[in-house]
Design a protein around this motif. Structure first.
Motif: not given
Length: 357
Positions: A73-80, A123-129
């Protein structure tokens, strides 16, 4: 905050994970397939930290990505996670198409399913970086202005073409589905734990082995060089402060030709680990240029510095010396990495006279 980082055992990813664990209160879910360029040892003591959770998985496996999102259940994704070496993409583009394009698609879909299931506040705080490269912009002439975020894409290699494709997918998922995304495009990274197929660690390794230092063409190709720890700090800053749907270019503000980089490395090695019989510049060899080799990259990071107040801490000189000293002090790591592939030597016997550490 729970941050899912893909490619977190790679060169840039491991620097990011180390910083997230040591300098923030984040819990990091580190997802890495551990291919040839992924090295668990690059995480150091972070491997054993209670806020570091490692999951060995392939981003191309959609079902596995969905399972990890449900589990953590992550709050953000950082895709490297990506295939990133241009030469390898020329000889085998299929892996780049699979990982960089289909892997990004699978991750986007898993993230969208997860994001859609969140309560409104989360949902408003989620980020996909999504982390990308300056190579998607193509090449510049010597007199051209640096790449901005509005520069049209013109990729030259299978690697940069697949990264451009993944960038477009991320923007499409934001436009079509509303997924809250951030994008960053960085210049050439260097620093500790970089796999020795890239220019700087390759030159250090070859020099200390007394082997040729190969330079494509005449060595006049220009790149902007970004110290990896600076890049990781910039990524964290964009995740925390960046505007949804926005792209930010990240620059080291250090344009150098490849020949200038090799000469700078030789100068440092002459001082820190001198050979008893010759200067390392003697080992320089010019080799035929690779197909489609871009002549110049340069990045304008005024959006990042102006909007978010980020600037690099390291100059090229300070970052390069830190890098050389690190490799001189960590031959065990380099030996183990090189031993993992048949194409690399299995024993390193560097000249140690005067070596730091």
């Amino acid at each position: 905050m729970r941050v899912l980082v893909t490619g977190g055992a790679g060169f840039i990813g491991s620097a990011l994970v180390r910083q997230l664990v040591s300098e923030t209160h984040c819990t990091v879910i580190n997802v890495d397939k551990l291919t040839y360029a992924g090295n668990f040892a690059a995480l150091g003591d972070t491997r054993f930290h209670p806020r570091h959770i490692f999951e060995r998985a392939d981003v191309c496996d959609f079902r596995e990505m969905e399972r990890l999102f449900r589990k953590h259940r992550p709050d953000a994704v950082m895709h490297l996670a990506a295939e990133s070496h241009v030469d390898r993409s020329i000889h085998g583009p299929g892996d780049f198409i699979k990982t960089n394009i289909f892997g990004t698609y699978a991750l986007l879909e898993a993230a969208r399913t997860h994001w859609s299931s969140l309560p409104p506040g989360q949902r408003a705080q989620f980020r996909f970086h999504h982390i990308s490269t300056d190579e998607v912009y193509g090449e510049l002439a010597p007199e051209d202005p640096a790449f901005s975020e509005d520069t049209a894409y013109a990729p030259s290699s299978p690697y940069s073409a697949t990264k451009a494709s993944s960038d477009h997918l991320v923007r499409a998922w934001q436009r079509t589905y509303g997924l809250p995304v951030l994008l960053t495009n960085c210049s050439n990274n260097y620093g500790p734990f970089q796999y020795p197929e890239k220019l700087i660690p390759l030159v250090i390794r070859n020099a200390l082995l007394g082997e040729p230092l190969p330079i494509y063409g005449s060595g006049d190709q220009v790149r902007d060089w970004l110290y990896v720890e600076d890049h990781a700090r910039a990524l964290r800053h964009v995740l925390a402060e960046g505007r949804i749907g926005r792209t930010y270019n990240i620059s080291g503000r250090s344009e150098r030709t490849n020949l200038e980089v090799v000469n700078a490395l030789c100068g440092l090695l002459n001082r820190l680990a001198p050979h008893p019989e010759y200067a390392y510049e003697r080992l320089i060899r010019f080799v035929p240029d690779r197909p489609g080799h871009d002549r110049r990259y340069a990045i304008d990071d005024s959006r990042l510095s102006g909007e978010l107040g980020w600037t690099p801490r390291e100059s090229f000189q300070s970052g390069l010396e830190k890098t050389v000293r690190w490799y001189l002090e960590n031959w065990t790591w380099l030996d183990e990495v090189c031993a993992r592939t048949e194409s690399e030597v299995t024993r390193l016997k560097p000249v140690r006279q005067g070596a730091a550490g």
